[in-house]
Design a protein around this motif. Sequence first.
Motif, PDB file in Angstrom:
ATOM      1  N   GLU A 234       0.841  -1.192   0.000  1.00 56.48           N
ATOM      2  CA  GLU A 234       0.000   0.000   0.000  1.00 56.48           C
ATOM      3  C   GLU A 234       0.879   1.246   0.000  1.00 56.48           C
ATOM      4  O   GLU A 234       0.667   2.177  -0.781  1.00 56.48           O
TER       5      GLU A 234
ATOM      6  N   THR B 214      -6.002  -3.173  -6.368  1.00 60.56           N
ATOM      7  CA  THR B 214      -5.853  -1.724  -6.171  1.00 60.56           C
ATOM      8  C   THR B 214      -4.764  -1.170  -7.072  1.00 60.56           C
ATOM      9  O   THR B 214      -4.934  -0.147  -7.737  1.00 60.56           O
TER      10      THR B 214
ATOM     11  N   THR C 211      -9.796   0.810   0.183  1.00 59.01           N
ATOM     12  CA  THR C 211      -8.866   1.490  -0.734  1.00 59.01           C
ATOM     13  C   THR C 211      -9.145   1.077  -2.160  1.00 59.01           C
ATOM     14  O   THR C 211      -9.128   1.907  -3.086  1.00 59.01           O
TER      15      THR C 211
ATOM     16  N   ARG D 123       2.473   1.641  -3.292  1.00 61.49           N
ATOM     17  CA  ARG D 123       1.528   2.076  -4.320  1.00 61.49           C
ATOM     18  C   ARG D 123       1.262   3.560  -4.188  1.00 61.49           C
ATOM     19  O   ARG D 123       1.282   4.310  -5.169  1.00 61.49           O
TER      20      ARG D 123
ATOM     21  N   GLN E   6       2.060   6.400  -6.806  1.00 62.28           N
ATOM     22  CA  GLN E   6       1.030   7.305  -7.276  1.00 62.28           C
ATOM     23  C   GLN E   6       1.499   8.748  -7.127  1.00 62.28           C
ATOM     24  O   GLN E   6       1.401   9.564  -8.048  1.00 62.28           O
TER      25      GLN E   6
ATOM     26  N   GLU F  75      -5.149   1.341 -11.220  1.00 63.80           N
ATOM     27  CA  GLU F  75      -4.709   2.676 -11.601  1.00 63.80           C
ATOM     28  C   GLU F  75      -4.606   2.805 -13.102  1.00 63.80           C
ATOM     29  O   GLU F  75      -4.448   3.897 -13.636  1.00 63.80           O
TER      30      GLU F  75
ATOM     31  N   VAL G 243     -10.038   3.510  -5.239  1.00 63.96           N
ATOM     32  CA  VAL G 243      -9.203   3.699  -6.428  1.00 63.96           C
ATOM     33  C   VAL G 243      -9.988   3.387  -7.687  1.00 63.96           C
ATOM     34  O   VAL G 243      -9.871   4.068  -8.703  1.00 63.96           O
TER      35      VAL G 243
ATOM     36  N   TRP H  61     -12.310   6.124  -8.840  1.00 69.79           N
ATOM     37  CA  TRP H  61     -11.715   7.451  -9.024  1.00 69.79           C
ATOM     38  C   TRP H  61     -11.872   7.889 -10.464  1.00 69.79           C
ATOM     39  O   TRP H  61     -11.658   7.114 -11.400  1.00 69.79           O
TER      40      TRP H  61
ATOM     41  N   ARG I  47       4.017   9.559  -9.607  1.00 67.09           N
ATOM     42  CA  ARG I  47       3.457   9.757 -10.941  1.00 67.09           C
ATOM     43  C   ARG I  47       2.799  11.112 -11.037  1.00 67.09           C
ATOM     44  O   ARG I  47       3.006  11.860 -11.998  1.00 67.09           O
TER      45      ARG I  47
END
Lengths: 340, 343
Positions: A216, B298, B334, A219, A223, B302, B338, B341, A226
């Motif tokens: 997590e 998760t 989570t 990630r 993110q 993305e 995600v 989103w 990015r």
Amino acid sequence: MASPLQPYNQAPNGAYVFSSRPRPAPTRLKYKNPAVIQNEESYVYGNIMYDRRVVRGNTYAPHTLPLRSQPDPAELQKQQEARRRALARKRAKEQFRLLTPEAVEGRKHTDVQTELYLEELSDHPEDASVGCQTDAFLDKPATPLFIPAKSGKDVATQIEEGELFHFDTEVQPVLEVLIGKTMEQALLEVLEEEELASLRAQQRAFQELRNAEIVEVQRLEEQERRHREEKIRRLKQQREVLENERVIAEKIAARVFAQQYLADLLPSVYNTLRDQGYFYDPVQRDIETGFLPWLMAEVDSALEKREIVLTMLDTLIYDVANSRQETWKDPLPLLVTPEI
Amino acid sequence: MAGSRISEQLPPLIDRNQSPLAFGQRALPRLAAELQNPELTVRQGALAALRDLIHDPERAYETIYHGCLERLKVLLKDEDSSIRTATTEVLYLLTAHSVGREAILREDVVGCLSELLDEPVDACRRNTHLVLKMMSGFPAGVACMVSLGLVPRLVMKVAAETEDIRELVLSTLGSCMRVDTQAAQAALASDVVTVLREQLTHSSTNIRREATAAMIAISVPPQGKVKVCEEEVLPVLVQLLSDEDLEIKANAAGTIMNTAVITKGKFQSLQAGALAPLLHLVECEHRAVCANALRALTCLAEVPRAREQLLQHLPLLQTRLNHPEPIIQRASATAIQVISWTP
């Protein structure tokens, strides 16, 4: 040490009698002969104050006994014994000696061996050694077992089942110990393993949680990264666009200005050129550049020729004049021959 | 007649091969002296006695206090293989206690053990690897092993060893890489990913499990993720998602979730078709499997393309919200966030 007691003299009436009467110590006379005094049998008393044998004064320093002191009774006895023995020996010797008569005057007795062969006389008796050895022990046969003859009565006893001990009750504590120890050991081992297993399970649970959380975190990090990069890129792009616009505006302004500046460039250039004679009529130019110089050159050459001719003429005239002059100087015939 | 109280002591001569123990405090010094005896049988007896004693932590402490580790180090180089085997077993039992582990680090026994890695006798090698496995469980031990350069050697040993020892080596490597990043770097330098990939398809469940565990550890640092993508491990992992063993599934999902953090990993996973199996795994009851699958989803969500697909499966994830485990609740929350989103 044999000290024979003094014989106990007893007087008839029971009173003690001395064996030797006490007497004062005889003094040493300096000037008189002692033998004379003893023969006389009179005792000469001395003053003990002036007797050298009396120890006076300091008793700590060792003092040696003076020469003629009264000997110890034991010493006395020993000396007496020694005297007696010497006497006995002497008598024995005398007895041996006096076997042969004495030697005559002028002669002497000697001991002589009259054997054929002389032999050495010595105290050591002849001795010879002789050895003797018994035989080695032969192998003895084993002695037969000694079994004494049977004597007495035979007696037997039989122990019945429950007489000495009762097995089941007696074995109980032993069994308890054995089985108890085994169980204890087994329990310990099982406990150890269980402990290890629970530790492992705990570890594993922790690992799982950790893995999930790590991913997590990663990630979200990714993110974030990015997004940040995206932002940076966009900003850069925007900046580039602005930059481009600015550059373009500058270019336009420059171009306009340049155009303006160079608007009346052309007429002035033409004027200057015309002034400097860059626009010309070709025929005229040709005449000017080609024809006229030639003409001048021709004229020049013609004039030159003329001049040469004139010069030559002048020279001729001069020569003639010179020669004429010479002729005139000469008094010879007046011949005038023009040498022409 | 015998009393019925059980004595504290065990009966004196249970095992004929063990040398008899002296009373009380003299036991260990005497054993320590016997370890140096030139007679083979004496040493073997002493080692057998020590092996039984050392289960007790107090005795383990005493052993270290009386300097038996020095003697054991000497015995590791002994010519007789049974002595070496027994010594390594004693060391393994010693690592079960923390004083033992500390002492092993202090006396630098790991260096002597590393020479035994090429030992011909199987039992001795097995015990050596057991010791190394125990030592790799904590940071100081891993640091020691890295400084001795053991990690590349272990990587090379993976392919060369027999099955049960391979398991141990793999688990040692896994713990090393998990605990210390330097170990992970060293392992990456020796192409551990390639080696592990070969082991992923092995027939034995244990080996696969250990290999996947090591994989998940190596995919945590960023270079590891890159390597995993390069070596095309993801298709194999997607296959393993349908394996029978729960732990293997959990570890495979975990590796995918780690690798999917970087963009390349995301695309490769999607190409390998990881979505469907992962969705299937979300329904599993095992905590690790479920959590790892959720996290993997998760990460994959993305990517816009994956998000489209996953939007259809939102209800499934929402069922997971009510799970008693907090980790699964968080993971599913989570994931839903995600997936839903929009830019």
